[in-house]
Motif scaffolding. Structure first.
Motif, PDB file in Angstrom:
ATOM      1  N   ASP A 229       0.831  -1.198   0.000  1.00 38.98           N
ATOM      2  CA  ASP A 229       0.000   0.000   0.000  1.00 38.98           C
ATOM      3  C   ASP A 229       0.866   1.249   0.000  1.00 38.98           C
ATOM      4  O   ASP A 229       1.985   1.239   0.504  1.00 38.98           O
ATOM      5  CB  ASP A 229      -0.893   0.023   1.238  1.00 38.98           C
TER       6      ASP A 229
ATOM      7  N   ASP B 239       0.111   3.976   1.652  1.00 38.35           N
ATOM      8  CA  ASP B 239      -0.165   4.841   2.793  1.00 38.35           C
ATOM      9  C   ASP B 239       0.809   4.644   3.951  1.00 38.35           C
ATOM     10  O   ASP B 239       0.553   5.124   5.048  1.00 38.35           O
ATOM     11  CB  ASP B 239      -1.598   4.622   3.262  1.00 38.35           C
TER      12      ASP B 239
ATOM     13  N   GLN C 285       1.288   2.138   5.676  1.00 38.59           N
ATOM     14  CA  GLN C 285       0.831   1.208   6.710  1.00 38.59           C
ATOM     15  C   GLN C 285       1.671  -0.066   6.649  1.00 38.59           C
ATOM     16  O   GLN C 285       1.976  -0.680   7.654  1.00 38.59           O
ATOM     17  CB  GLN C 285      -0.650   0.882   6.533  1.00 38.59           C
TER      18      GLN C 285
ATOM     19  N   ARG D  78      -2.152   4.786   9.867  1.00 43.95           N
ATOM     20  CA  ARG D  78      -2.039   5.737   8.764  1.00 43.95           C
ATOM     21  C   ARG D  78      -1.486   7.060   9.275  1.00 43.95           C
ATOM     22  O   ARG D  78      -1.965   7.588  10.279  1.00 43.95           O
ATOM     23  CB  ARG D  78      -3.440   5.988   8.206  1.00 43.95           C
TER      24      ARG D  78
HETATM   25 MG    MG Z   1      -4.203   1.406   4.355  1.00 43.92          MG
END
Ligand code: MG
Ligand code: UDP
Length: 334
Positions: free
Chosen positions: A110, A112, A114, A216
């Motif tokens: 991902d 983001d 994370q 996040r």
């Molecule tokens: Mg995420």
């Protein structure tokens, strides 16, 4: 350092060197995270002496992620930016990334932050042990309890008990694949979380490894509780594919036959008591049952035949064999 690839052409790149790994990142409105993400991937991989390319797929972002990626891709040789025309969803964005990936291994994660890019070398090492797919397991997941963790627990349990892939965390995007495996798979719907199940259908060796997971830092999650339902529908598709993909007639044909035979037996019984004993059969529920069984039987049977034809078209039109070969070994003749 970076892989130093040379890219040419508009569609599909021609590269000078095949990198060890292509890192595929689907991106929808994550502009704040991107600089940190690119830096983290580049520093981890170059310090582990792994040649790499980063494939960032901009999935119709409206926050300038696409512009940022285009500018970056023009200045650095380890980044390829794939800009989609509109927002298609995470699965489609990943599929686009896989399409342009040239590496021997492919890692998805991902945008983001994370997932932690620092886990990539560990996953790749596991692939080298002979696995085709290594899935991340977010043991300490940093997401909301009620709206995310609970549905995810239920979904994981369902997927685990219905597909024969025994891993804990299907939703984790951080996964590593052998490139040949992905070349054999098509993605639709929300199917990216079923990649392990699809890979299992393709005969892959699958394992999992605990990975880090962070809350996040920027922006917000693109999903809510509704995703659970789409995931459930996709689960049904997967189940169907796994069971019936190559032999629909075995299932529908058999059911149809059972239904037709029972309908016929009941019909014969009713005819017999009508003719032999002169009983009235016009108002008997059994008559309706017999008719129903016969009609359903014929329908199921025909459906099985049709499905059989469809499956053949499906496999043959794409040149998809019904088996997957891991390797072929033969003595060399000189
Ligand atoms: Mg995420
Ligand atoms: N994403 C995407 N297209 C979408 C929705 C999400 O490419 O339509 C990307 C998003 O940018 C992120 C990844 O998919 O990199 C996972 O999304 P998110 O973090 O919102 O999901 P969560 O981690 O909450 O499950």
């Amino acid at each position: 350092m970076g892989s130093g690839l040379v890219y040419e052409g508009v569609n599909g790149a021609i590269s000078a060197i095949v990198p060890d790994v292509s890192v595929v990142v689907p991106i929808h409105n994550e502009v704040e995270s991107l600089p940190f993400l690119l830096e983290a991937i580049a520093s981890t991989l170059s310090s582990s002496q792994i040649s790499y390319e980063i494939i960032c797929v901009d999935d119709g972002s409206t926050d300038g992620s696409g512009k940022f990626l285009k500018e970056e891709a023009q200045t650095r040789s380890d980044l390829k930016a794939v800009i989609l025309r509109r927002n298609y969803g995470q699965t489609a964005a990943m599929a686009a990334g896989f399409h342009y990936a040239l590496g021997k291994a492919i890692v998805s994660l991902d945008a983001d932050l994370q997932n932690d890019p620092a886990d990539i070398p560990m996953l790749l090492a596991k692939l080298d042990e002979g696995y085709d797919l290594v899935s991340g397991w977010r043991q300490k997941r940093q997401d909301g309890a009620v709206n995310r963790l609970l549905p995810s627990k239920i979904a994981n349990w369902l997927i685990r008990s219905t597909t024969s892939v025994n891993i804990h965390d299907y939703g984790c995007s951080l996964k590593a694949y052998r490139a040949e495996l992905l070349a054999d798979m098509n993605l639709y719907g929300e199917l990216h979380r079923f990649l392990p199940a699809l890979a299992y259908i393709e005969g892959a060796r699958i394992t999992e490894m605990p990975v880090r997971h962070h809350a996040r830092r920027f922006g917000s999650s693109k999903y809510g509780i509704w995703r659970t339902f789409r995931v459930l529908m996709d689960l049904l598709t997967i189940l169907f594919m796994k069971k019936f993909l190559t032999r629909p007639m075995h299932v529908f044909g058999l059911l149809g036959l059972i239904s037709m035979v029972s309908g016929t037996v009941i019909g014969i019984y009713l005819t017999f008591i009508k003719l032999a004993f002169g009983e009235m059969i016009g108002n008997r529920p059994l008559l309706i049952l017999a008719v129903l069984l016969l009609v359903t039987g014929v329908q199921l049977f025909c459906f099985g035949l049709l499905a059989e034809l469809l499956m053949r078209t499906y496999h043959e039109s794409q040149g998809r064999p019904i088996y997957r070969v891991r390797e072929v070994v033969a003595k060399k003749v000189n």
